[in-house]
Design a protein around this motif. Structure first.
Motif, PDB file in Angstrom:
ATOM      1  N   LEU A   6       0.828  -1.196   0.000  1.00  0.00           N
ATOM      2  CA  LEU A   6       0.000   0.000   0.000  1.00  0.00           C
ATOM      3  C   LEU A   6       0.868   1.253   0.000  1.00  0.00           C
ATOM      4  O   LEU A   6       0.554   2.219  -0.690  1.00  0.00           O
ATOM      5  CB  LEU A   6      -0.944  -0.008   1.196  1.00  0.00           C
ATOM      6  CG  LEU A   6      -2.016   1.063   1.218  1.00  0.00           C
ATOM      7  CD1 LEU A   6      -2.851   1.008  -0.050  1.00  0.00           C
ATOM      8  CD2 LEU A   6      -2.899   0.908   2.431  1.00  0.00           C
ATOM      9  N   LEU A   7       1.974   1.240   0.737  1.00  0.00           N
ATOM     10  CA  LEU A   7       2.883   2.386   0.730  1.00  0.00           C
ATOM     11  C   LEU A   7       3.457   2.609  -0.656  1.00  0.00           C
ATOM     12  O   LEU A   7       3.690   3.744  -1.064  1.00  0.00           O
ATOM     13  CB  LEU A   7       4.008   2.179   1.746  1.00  0.00           C
ATOM     14  CG  LEU A   7       3.608   2.314   3.214  1.00  0.00           C
ATOM     15  CD1 LEU A   7       4.792   1.970   4.109  1.00  0.00           C
ATOM     16  CD2 LEU A   7       3.105   3.712   3.516  1.00  0.00           C
ATOM     17  N   ALA A   8       3.672   1.533  -1.405  1.00  0.00           N
ATOM     18  CA  ALA A   8       4.230   1.664  -2.747  1.00  0.00           C
ATOM     19  C   ALA A   8       3.250   2.350  -3.698  1.00  0.00           C
ATOM     20  O   ALA A   8       3.661   3.031  -4.627  1.00  0.00           O
ATOM     21  CB  ALA A   8       4.623   0.291  -3.292  1.00  0.00           C
ATOM     22  N   VAL A   9       1.941   2.194  -3.487  1.00  0.00           N
ATOM     23  CA  VAL A   9       0.966   2.807  -4.391  1.00  0.00           C
ATOM     24  C   VAL A   9       0.493   4.171  -3.907  1.00  0.00           C
ATOM     25  O   VAL A   9      -0.197   4.868  -4.637  1.00  0.00           O
ATOM     26  CB  VAL A   9      -0.263   1.899  -4.621  1.00  0.00           C
ATOM     27  CG1 VAL A   9       0.144   0.602  -5.252  1.00  0.00           C
ATOM     28  CG2 VAL A   9      -1.062   1.699  -3.368  1.00  0.00           C
ATOM     29  N   LEU A  10       0.854   4.581  -2.708  1.00  0.00           N
ATOM     30  CA  LEU A  10       0.382   5.855  -2.182  1.00  0.00           C
ATOM     31  C   LEU A  10       0.722   7.061  -3.048  1.00  0.00           C
ATOM     32  O   LEU A  10      -0.114   7.945  -3.183  1.00  0.00           O
ATOM     33  CB  LEU A  10       0.878   6.071  -0.756  1.00  0.00           C
ATOM     34  CG  LEU A  10       0.069   5.355   0.319  1.00  0.00           C
ATOM     35  CD1 LEU A  10       0.679   5.618   1.690  1.00  0.00           C
ATOM     36  CD2 LEU A  10      -1.389   5.748   0.303  1.00  0.00           C
ATOM     37  N   PRO A  11       1.910   7.140  -3.669  1.00  0.00           N
ATOM     38  CA  PRO A  11       2.158   8.315  -4.502  1.00  0.00           C
ATOM     39  C   PRO A  11       1.114   8.479  -5.606  1.00  0.00           C
ATOM     40  O   PRO A  11       0.650   9.576  -5.864  1.00  0.00           O
ATOM     41  CB  PRO A  11       3.550   8.057  -5.082  1.00  0.00           C
ATOM     42  CG  PRO A  11       4.208   7.199  -4.043  1.00  0.00           C
ATOM     43  CD  PRO A  11       3.088   6.318  -3.520  1.00  0.00           C
ATOM     44  N   SER A  12       0.684   7.405  -6.252  1.00  0.00           N
ATOM     45  CA  SER A  12      -0.325   7.543  -7.303  1.00  0.00           C
ATOM     46  C   SER A  12      -1.687   7.874  -6.699  1.00  0.00           C
ATOM     47  O   SER A  12      -2.484   8.558  -7.308  1.00  0.00           O
ATOM     48  CB  SER A  12      -0.403   6.276  -8.162  1.00  0.00           C
ATOM     49  OG  SER A  12      -0.853   5.187  -7.402  1.00  0.00           O
ATOM     50  N   PRO A  40      -4.383   7.900 -11.991  1.00  0.00           N
ATOM     51  CA  PRO A  40      -3.916   7.932 -13.374  1.00  0.00           C
ATOM     52  C   PRO A  40      -3.293   6.605 -13.826  1.00  0.00           C
ATOM     53  O   PRO A  40      -3.363   6.267 -14.998  1.00  0.00           O
ATOM     54  CB  PRO A  40      -2.886   9.061 -13.389  1.00  0.00           C
ATOM     55  CG  PRO A  40      -2.493   9.237 -11.961  1.00  0.00           C
ATOM     56  CD  PRO A  40      -3.657   8.812 -11.126  1.00  0.00           C
ATOM     57  N   ASP A  41      -2.713   5.857 -12.898  1.00  0.00           N
ATOM     58  CA  ASP A  41      -2.040   4.614 -13.268  1.00  0.00           C
ATOM     59  C   ASP A  41      -2.685   3.372 -12.685  1.00  0.00           C
ATOM     60  O   ASP A  41      -2.336   2.262 -13.089  1.00  0.00           O
ATOM     61  CB  ASP A  41      -0.572   4.645 -12.799  1.00  0.00           C
ATOM     62  CG  ASP A  41       0.205   5.783 -13.434  1.00  0.00           C
ATOM     63  OD1 ASP A  41      -0.056   6.087 -14.613  1.00  0.00           O
ATOM     64  OD2 ASP A  41       1.044   6.382 -12.748  1.00  0.00           O
ATOM     65  N   GLN A  42      -3.584   3.536 -11.725  1.00  0.00           N
ATOM     66  CA  GLN A  42      -4.125   2.373 -11.040  1.00  0.00           C
ATOM     67  C   GLN A  42      -5.461   2.711 -10.389  1.00  0.00           C
ATOM     68  O   GLN A  42      -5.661   3.830  -9.916  1.00  0.00           O
ATOM     69  CB  GLN A  42      -3.135   1.914  -9.970  1.00  0.00           C
ATOM     70  CG  GLN A  42      -3.440   0.586  -9.387  1.00  0.00           C
ATOM     71  CD  GLN A  42      -2.245   0.060  -8.626  1.00  0.00           C
ATOM     72  OE1 GLN A  42      -1.462   0.816  -8.062  1.00  0.00           O
ATOM     73  NE2 GLN A  42      -2.090  -1.235  -8.614  1.00  0.00           N
ATOM     74  N   ASN A  43      -6.360   1.741 -10.381  1.00  0.00           N
ATOM     75  CA  ASN A  43      -7.645   1.878  -9.700  1.00  0.00           C
ATOM     76  C   ASN A  43      -7.678   0.917  -8.519  1.00  0.00           C
ATOM     77  O   ASN A  43      -7.215  -0.223  -8.635  1.00  0.00           O
ATOM     78  CB  ASN A  43      -8.798   1.568 -10.645  1.00  0.00           C
ATOM     79  CG  ASN A  43      -8.857   2.529 -11.797  1.00  0.00           C
ATOM     80  OD1 ASN A  43      -8.543   3.708 -11.644  1.00  0.00           O
ATOM     81  ND2 ASN A  43      -9.240   2.061 -12.965  1.00  0.00           N
ATOM     82  N   LEU A  44      -8.238   1.377  -7.409  1.00  0.00           N
ATOM     83  CA  LEU A  44      -8.322   0.557  -6.207  1.00  0.00           C
ATOM     84  C   LEU A  44      -9.756   0.539  -5.694  1.00  0.00           C
ATOM     85  O   LEU A  44     -10.504   1.499  -5.876  1.00  0.00           O
ATOM     86  CB  LEU A  44      -7.438   1.132  -5.090  1.00  0.00           C
ATOM     87  CG  LEU A  44      -5.959   1.318  -5.362  1.00  0.00           C
ATOM     88  CD1 LEU A  44      -5.300   2.045  -4.198  1.00  0.00           C
ATOM     89  CD2 LEU A  44      -5.293  -0.015  -5.600  1.00  0.00           C
ATOM     90  N   ALA A  45     -10.109  -0.550  -5.031  1.00  0.00           N
ATOM     91  CA  ALA A  45     -11.353  -0.639  -4.272  1.00  0.00           C
ATOM     92  C   ALA A  45     -10.968  -1.092  -2.872  1.00  0.00           C
ATOM     93  O   ALA A  45     -10.214  -2.054  -2.710  1.00  0.00           O
ATOM     94  CB  ALA A  45     -12.318  -1.633  -4.897  1.00  0.00           C
TER      95      ALA A  45
END
Length: 104
Positions: A6-12, A40-45
């Motif tokens: 989750l920390l890795a995706v936080l910037p996006s 812009p690069d990823q969608n999360l639910a």
């Protein structure tokens, strides 16, 4: 391990402008709150099921929006189309529906 991912995706996520939260009424009186983050690069639910918060990543779908955990093992899949959603348990052998839900 999940916290590190989750920390890795936080910037996006920090750049994302599109957040929405819905609560789904499901089979057996179960309520599933879901927050969607479209970046812009990823969608999360992020859904709350069985007393746990589960973060799922957007996956290719022929119809609607599908979210799962990126692994070849077992895990949850959340698939939405319009106001309807289905929660599945995925194994290497296939997917088993757990809950059928409607927003609102």
């Amino acid at each position: 391990m999940r916290a590190l991912w989750l920390l890795a995706v936080l910037p996006s996520v920090a750049v994302a402008q599109d957040f929405s939260t819905l609560t789904y009424g499901c089979d057996r009186g179960v309520q599933v709150p879901a927050t969607y983050v479209n970046g812009p690069d990823q969608n999360l639910a992020v859904i709350h099921v069985d007393g746990r918060q589960i973060t799922l990543v957007g996956e290719p779908a022929a119809s609607g929006a599908r979210y799962g955990w990126p692994s070849d093992g077992s895990g949850y899949v959340w698939w939405t189309k319009g106001d309807e959603a289905t929660l599945y348990w995925k194994t290497p052998e296939g997917e088993t529906p757990l809950l059928t839900c409607n927003a609102g």
